[in-house]
Design a protein around this motif. Structure first.
Motif, short mmCIF file in Angstrom:
data_model
loop_
_atom_site.label_atom_id
_atom_site.label_comp_id
_atom_site.label_asym_id
_atom_site.label_seq_id
_atom_site.Cartn_x
_atom_site.Cartn_y
_atom_site.Cartn_z
N THR A 213 -8.75 1.03 -1.86
CA THR A 213 -9.69 2.01 -1.31
C THR A 213 -10.14 1.64 0.09
OG1 THR A 213 -11.50 0.93 -2.48
CG2 THR A 213 -10.53 2.85 -3.53
N GLN A 214 -10.20 0.34 0.38
CA GLN A 214 -10.55 -0.10 1.73
C GLN A 214 -9.48 0.32 2.73
OE1 GLN A 214 -10.57 -4.34 2.34
NE2 GLN A 214 -12.05 -4.19 4.03
N ILE A 215 -8.22 0.08 2.41
CA ILE A 215 -7.12 0.49 3.29
C ILE A 215 -7.10 2.00 3.41
CG2 ILE A 215 -4.61 0.58 3.54
CD1 ILE A 215 -4.52 -2.21 2.26
N ASN A 216 -7.31 2.66 2.29
CA ASN A 216 -7.30 4.13 2.26
C ASN A 216 -8.38 4.72 3.18
OD1 ASN A 216 -5.78 6.19 1.20
ND2 ASN A 216 -7.20 6.58 -0.48
N SER A 217 -9.53 4.10 3.23
CA SER A 217 -10.61 4.62 4.05
C SER A 217 -10.47 4.25 5.52
CB SER A 217 -11.96 4.13 3.53
OG SER A 217 -12.07 2.74 3.70
N MET A 218 -9.75 3.19 5.83
CA MET A 218 -9.64 2.72 7.21
C MET A 218 -8.35 3.15 7.91
SD MET A 218 -12.30 1.02 7.80
CE MET A 218 -13.62 0.16 7.03
N LEU A 219 -7.38 3.61 7.18
CA LEU A 219 -6.07 3.92 7.75
C LEU A 219 -6.14 5.17 8.62
CD1 LEU A 219 -3.09 3.06 7.75
CD2 LEU A 219 -2.73 4.64 5.87
N HIS A 220 -5.78 5.02 9.88
CA HIS A 220 -5.77 6.14 10.82
C HIS A 220 -4.49 6.08 11.65
CE1 HIS A 220 -9.87 7.48 10.13
NE2 HIS A 220 -10.22 6.22 10.10
N PHE A 221 -3.96 7.23 11.97
CA PHE A 221 -2.77 7.30 12.79
C PHE A 221 -3.06 7.88 14.17
CE2 PHE A 221 -1.27 7.60 8.40
CZ PHE A 221 -0.45 6.50 8.37
N ASN A 222 -4.28 8.33 14.38
CA ASN A 222 -4.64 8.97 15.64
C ASN A 222 -6.09 8.67 15.97
OD1 ASN A 222 -4.06 10.45 17.91
ND2 ASN A 222 -3.29 12.20 16.79
N ASN A 223 -6.50 8.97 17.20
CA ASN A 223 -7.84 8.70 17.67
C ASN A 223 -8.84 9.68 17.05
OD1 ASN A 223 -10.15 8.09 19.07
ND2 ASN A 223 -9.31 8.45 21.09
N ASN A 224 -9.85 9.17 16.39
CA ASN A 224 -10.85 10.03 15.76
C ASN A 224 -11.78 10.69 16.77
OD1 ASN A 224 -10.10 9.77 13.14
ND2 ASN A 224 -11.50 8.09 12.69
N ASN A 225 -11.87 10.14 17.97
CA ASN A 225 -12.79 10.67 18.97
C ASN A 225 -12.19 11.79 19.81
OD1 ASN A 225 -14.73 8.81 18.16
ND2 ASN A 225 -13.86 7.24 19.49
N ASP A 226 -10.95 12.15 19.57
CA ASP A 226 -10.29 13.20 20.34
C ASP A 226 -10.60 14.55 19.70
OD1 ASP A 226 -8.70 14.72 21.99
OD2 ASP A 226 -6.79 13.99 21.18
N ASP A 227 -11.74 15.13 20.06
CA ASP A 227 -12.16 16.40 19.47
C ASP A 227 -11.28 17.55 19.93
OD1 ASP A 227 -14.19 15.22 18.08
OD2 ASP A 227 -15.64 15.48 19.70
N GLU A 228 -10.75 17.47 21.16
CA GLU A 228 -9.90 18.55 21.67
C GLU A 228 -8.62 18.68 20.85
OE1 GLU A 228 -7.14 19.38 25.54
OE2 GLU A 228 -9.09 18.46 25.90
N GLY A 229 -7.98 17.56 20.53
CA GLY A 229 -6.77 17.61 19.71
C GLY A 229 -7.06 18.07 18.30
N ASP A 230 -8.24 17.73 17.81
CA ASP A 230 -8.62 18.10 16.46
C ASP A 230 -8.82 19.61 16.31
OD1 ASP A 230 -9.12 17.48 13.86
OD2 ASP A 230 -11.22 16.94 14.17
N TYR B 124 0.82 -1.20 0.00
CA TYR B 124 0.00 0.00 0.00
C TYR B 124 0.87 1.26 0.00
CZ TYR B 124 -3.20 3.56 1.63
OH TYR B 124 -3.92 4.72 1.75
N PHE B 125 1.81 1.33 0.94
CA PHE B 125 2.66 2.53 1.01
C PHE B 125 3.59 2.62 -0.21
CE2 PHE B 125 1.62 2.13 5.54
CZ PHE B 125 1.08 3.39 5.72
N GLY B 126 4.01 1.48 -0.72
CA GLY B 126 4.82 1.48 -1.93
C GLY B 126 4.06 2.05 -3.12
N MET B 127 2.77 1.73 -3.20
CA MET B 127 1.94 2.27 -4.27
C MET B 127 1.78 3.78 -4.13
SD MET B 127 -1.11 -0.47 -4.58
CE MET B 127 -0.91 -1.98 -5.46
N LEU B 128 1.62 4.26 -2.91
CA LEU B 128 1.51 5.70 -2.70
C LEU B 128 2.80 6.42 -3.07
CD1 LEU B 128 -0.42 5.96 0.68
CD2 LEU B 128 -1.30 6.28 -1.63
N VAL B 129 3.94 5.83 -2.70
CA VAL B 129 5.22 6.45 -3.03
C VAL B 129 5.42 6.45 -4.54
CG1 VAL B 129 7.72 6.17 -2.86
CG2 VAL B 129 6.31 5.96 -0.82
#
Length: 181
Positions: free
Chosen positions: A40-57, A1-6
């Protein structure tokens, strides 16, 4: 996946999305390693941080990629034998997304897109490796200083950025080539 992006970053196809590469597999041979559905499945699911942290956002425009960015900043150039000549410059990437308002810059002179991301990079001229990176944000969340420090020190933002990016080379005798700084 990352190789394809690069690969798609190194060989861009102007005005086309990455997903359209699967339509012409004779040119984009790398698409035979993963189907468009899986990509597209990996692209939509890939996260590096918590989505529920509204304060950080709300306080950090790079909140979604902050953990990945911190790892990159700590490891860039660490395990390579670097030369004595470096280049410091900005790079831009066209962006057609409406979700990146805090990161986008507007430049009407750009041929591939008027809105783009701006990166500042310090690169080794010998090894072609990125040694240090900063992402331009409107709230300066990727900088190691605040707007109050500018006012106290009477230093311009460009001078502070240049000093911060080149501080790892201080006293090493390295030559840093740059323009407009």
């Amino acid at each position: 996946y990352f190789g394809m992006l690069v690969f798609s970053m190194l060989y861009p196809q102007t005005r086309r999305r990455v997903r359209t590469a699967w339509k012409n597999q004779s040119i984009n041979t790398w698409t035979s390693y993963m189907g468009v559905g899986r990509f597209t499945q990996i692209n939509s699911m890939l996260h590096f941080n918590n989505n529920n942290d509204d304060e950080g956002d709300t306080r950090d425009s790079l909140h979604k990629i902050r953990p990945l960015l911190q790892i990159l900043k700590k490891t860039l150039g660490r395990y390579a034998v670097l030369g004595t000549e470096f280049s410091f410059d900005e790079a831009t990437m066209a962006c057609f997304s409406r979700y990146a308002c805090g990161l986008l810059c507007f430049n009407p002179q750009k041929p591939t897109g008027k809105f783009h991301f701006k990166l500042y990079m310090l690169c080794c001229a010998t090894t072609n490796l990125v040694v240090k990176i900063r992402i331009h944000t409107k709230d300066y969340s990727d900088m190691d200083y605040t707007s109050e420090e500018f006012e106290r020190e009477q230093v311009t933002k460009t001078d502070k950025l240049t000093s911060e990016m080149c501080n790892i080379l201080h006293g090493s005798g390295a030559v840093v080539n740059m323009d407009n700084y």
